[in-house]
Design an enzyme around this catalytic site. Structure first.
Site, PDB file in Angstrom:
ATOM      1  N   ARG A  20       0.589  -1.026  -0.117  1.00  0.00           N
ATOM      2  CA  ARG A  20      -0.408  -0.128   0.117  1.00  0.00           C
ATOM      3  C   ARG A  20       1.218   0.738   0.047  1.00  0.00           C
ATOM      4  O   ARG A  20       1.159   1.777   0.995  1.00  0.00           O
ATOM      5  CB  ARG A  20      -0.910   0.106   1.371  1.00  0.00           C
ATOM      6  CG  ARG A  20      -2.253   0.768   1.161  1.00  0.00           C
ATOM      7  CD  ARG A  20      -2.017   1.871   2.447  1.00  0.00           C
ATOM      8  NE  ARG A  20      -1.106   2.773   2.145  1.00  0.00           N
ATOM      9  CZ  ARG A  20      -1.186   3.366   3.728  1.00  0.00           C
ATOM     10  NH1 ARG A  20      -2.324   3.876   4.410  1.00  0.00           N
ATOM     11  NH2 ARG A  20      -0.011   4.005   3.209  1.00  0.00           N
ATOM     12  N   GLU A  51       6.243   0.924   7.250  1.00  0.00           N
ATOM     13  CA  GLU A  51       6.336   1.497   6.099  1.00  0.00           C
ATOM     14  C   GLU A  51       5.340   1.050   5.253  1.00  0.00           C
ATOM     15  O   GLU A  51       5.518   0.374   3.851  1.00  0.00           O
ATOM     16  CB  GLU A  51       6.981   2.508   5.975  1.00  0.00           C
ATOM     17  CG  GLU A  51       7.412   3.703   4.685  1.00  0.00           C
ATOM     18  CD  GLU A  51       6.316   4.876   5.506  1.00  0.00           C
ATOM     19  OE1 GLU A  51       6.186   4.671   6.762  1.00  0.00           O
ATOM     20  OE2 GLU A  51       6.035   5.455   4.897  1.00  0.00           O
ATOM     21  N   ASP A  88       5.305   4.304  11.112  1.00  0.00           N
ATOM     22  CA  ASP A  88       4.334   5.877  10.662  1.00  0.00           C
ATOM     23  C   ASP A  88       3.378   5.527   9.962  1.00  0.00           C
ATOM     24  O   ASP A  88       2.674   7.116  10.836  1.00  0.00           O
ATOM     25  CB  ASP A  88       5.517   6.078  10.033  1.00  0.00           C
ATOM     26  CG  ASP A  88       5.795   8.105  10.509  1.00  0.00           C
ATOM     27  OD1 ASP A  88       5.706   8.023  10.912  1.00  0.00           O
ATOM     28  OD2 ASP A  88       5.249   8.206   8.706  1.00  0.00           O
TER      29      ASP A  88
END
Ligand code: NAD
Length: 549
Positions: free
Chosen positions: A154, A243, A266
């Protein structure tokens, strides 16, 4: 000054080898004495440039290019050639360079990664490497202090980019160095290639990854587990940042590893912290308490639940019990308000499934719940309509309006709409950049709730204190520290964040606060130094050249 990274003097390269080492190369800025000492005579043109002159040269040719992707390619080549000059350029012109080395340009760079590929950077681990991951990591020539890892499923809002997602860890680690001074020699980008379900890539002759559909289930989990275990063995104490994993992996991987190693995500936690900082700044204007807010999210993915979870933790820290704090956060997903009676909810939404009659859409949810703040993170453009913003202005003297989706085409509303439709009363933060503007004779300077205010400082604080874990408390403290850096004049012009040009000062303060949290909670791997901020600053990489003699 930039130090010579991780090398014993005897192994210091000379001649062509020195110029081909991007961590050490200075190009035409090698001094006369260095040219003699390191066998560079004749390999360089005679004039010795300063780094300032080199920077001016790069800037003028970059600015002649019209296409951001061409600029990305040129910057990438510079990064591969001369890291100090690359980081000097990015540090000195962060507003101009960040959109080129990271969002939005990096998204396009990932999509075209195979076509523009020049030189590999980082480690690629694929399903064929099962059982050998530690030996792959051992091929990395230096000791890593921080890893950013993606599986490419993604990538930003662009979906599955397979192995070409590598652009993201590389770009993100550049921001760790530029924004917080983490030494580039400590940064290791990793991409896990388990295949891709992106047909365009599978049929692209230039695609760089495995030609197979994504592996899932136990085989996927085992590869990730092997990586996390091997990373901690090969690079003891390394910080791992997950990530751009898809929802179905992001939450469970975070839950599995955050208590085992020094790991964070994050997209979930960094986003949460930067949004919480925006809320703290907004509350400095209204004088309200976080625990008294009612927040309504448009979207119920990584960003929304991450922000809600951290807001809940911060409300609990202000004395509210957890259940009451959760009741102050409401989510709307593509099927309407998240309520208890719904049977179609993914696990990460369940904490926010409250008792309430079903509500089909966001405008009706605003009317029914009368929130003090709306936070847009659904990546659907134009969803904060005039009607919604006028309702928010009727409900609140100073409505909190965060349109965090990006890129700009996905923003819930523009800055102009936010200020115009609330008669200048909105406390506004955005996920995409908007220029300063005038509404009713007042000048507003909207600022981006950009994760790069948070993750570089958190990473630096974890590295410097040798933290064993990254905790929610650290993200809460990071948010508070960021909000404290917002000045009264920032607030007066509508800015809920400090200017990005102050990013290194902000990151140092966040790193010190995170390190303090590690020392106080017994999670640090070293004794607390007397001056924590000075210790942090002493560990920050400065891209200006230093002498090798
Ligand atoms: P995600 O895919 O995890 O979540 C998106 C959510 O939106 C899902 O819950 C989905 O059900 C919901 N959604 C989709 N269409 C909807 C609709 N029509 N109405 C209501 N809900 C809908 O993505 P994410 O990581 O949470 O990111 C979401 C957005 O936030 C992206 O645009 C991303 O770029 C942005 N973002 C901004 C920042 C920042 O500004 N600092 C940080 C992270 C993410």
């Amino acid at each position: 000054m930039a130090e010579i990274p991780n090398r014993v003097a005897a192994a210091f390269p000379r001649g062509m080898d020195l110029m081909h080492d991007p961590l050490l190369n200075k190009g035409t800025a090698f001094t006369e004495a260095e040219r003699d000492a390191y066998w560079l005579r004749g390999l360089l043109p005679p004039y010795v440039h300063t780094q300032d002159e080199q920077k001016a040269r790069v800037l003028q040719y970059l600015r002649r290019m019209a296409d951001p992707l061409d600029k990305f390619i040129a910057l990438n080549a510079l990064h591969d050639r001369n890291e100090a000059l690359f980081f000097r350029l990015v540090c000195d012109h962060v507003d101009e360079m960040q959109p080129l080395i990271y969002t939005p340009t990096v998204g396009l760079a990932c999509q075209r990664f195979g076509q523009i590929f020049q030189r590999p950077r980082g480690i690629f681990i694929c399903t064929r490497d099962r059982g050998h991951v530690a030996s792959l990591l051992g091929n990395w020539p230096r000791k890593a202090g921080i890893i950013v890892v993606t599986d490419g499923e993604r990538i930003l809002g662009l979906g599955d980019q397979g192995a070409q997602g590598m652009g993201i860890p590389v770009g993100k680690l550049s921001l760790y160095t530029a924004c917080a001074g983490i030494h580039p020699s400590l940064c290791l980008p990793i991409t896990i290639d388990v295949g891709t379900n992106n047909e365009t890539l599978l049929n692209d002759p230039f695609y760089i990854g495995l030609r197979q559909r994504r592996v899932t289930g136990a085989a996927y989990d085992e590869l990730i587990d092997e990586l996390v275990t091997a990373a901690s063995e090969v690079f003891p104490g390394v910080v791992i940042q997950f990530e751009d994993f898809a929802n179905h992996n992001a939450f469970r991987l975070l839950a599995r590893y955050r208590e085992r190693v020094c790991a964070f995500n994050d997209d979930i936690q960094g986003t949460a912290s930067v949004a919480l900082a925006g809320l703290y700044s907004a509350l400095r204007v209204t004088g309200g308490k976080l625990a008294d807010q009612k927040l309504l999210f448009l979207g119920a993915g990584e960003a929304a639940t991450g922000i809600a979870d951290l807001a809940v933790a911060a409300m609990v820290a202000q004395g509210l019990d957890k259940a009451s704090a959760r009741e102050r956060c409401w989510l709307v997903d593509s099927r309407g308000l998240v309520v208890k009676s719904r049977s179609d909810l993914a696990e990460h939404k369940l904490h926010y499934a409250h008792e309430h009659a079903p509500v089909g859409d966001f405008p009706s949810a605003v009317k029914a719940l009368m929130p003090s703040g709306i936070i847009g993170v659904a990546a659907v453009g134009g969803t904060f309509t005039r009607e919604i913003l006028e309702d928010m202005t009727r409900i609140n003297q100073r409505p909190i309006v965060f349109a965090l989706s990006n890129p700009t085409s996905k923003a819930e509303c523009t800055a102009e709409q936010a200020y115009q439709w609330t008669s200048g009363r909105a406390l506004f933060a955005c996920g995409s950049p908007f220029d300063p503007l005038k509404v009713d004779g007042r000048t507003f300077v909207p600022r981006q709730g950009n994760n790069s205010y948070i993750f570089p400082g958190v990473g630096l604080g974890a590295i410097v204190s040798r933290a064993r874990r990254v905790t929610d408390d650290m993200f809460m403290i990071a948010a508070r520290t960021l909000a404290e850096r917002v000045t009264e004049s920032d607030l007066a012009q509508g800015s809920l964040y400090p200017a990005l040009s102050r990013i290194r000062e902000v990151s140092a303060a966040i790193a010190a606060a995170v390190a303090e949290s590690a020392y106080a909670s017994g999670l640090a791997g070293k004794a607390r130094p007397q001056d924590v901020l000075e210790d942090v600053k002493a560990n920050m990489y400065d891209p200006r050249y230093s002498s090798y003699l």
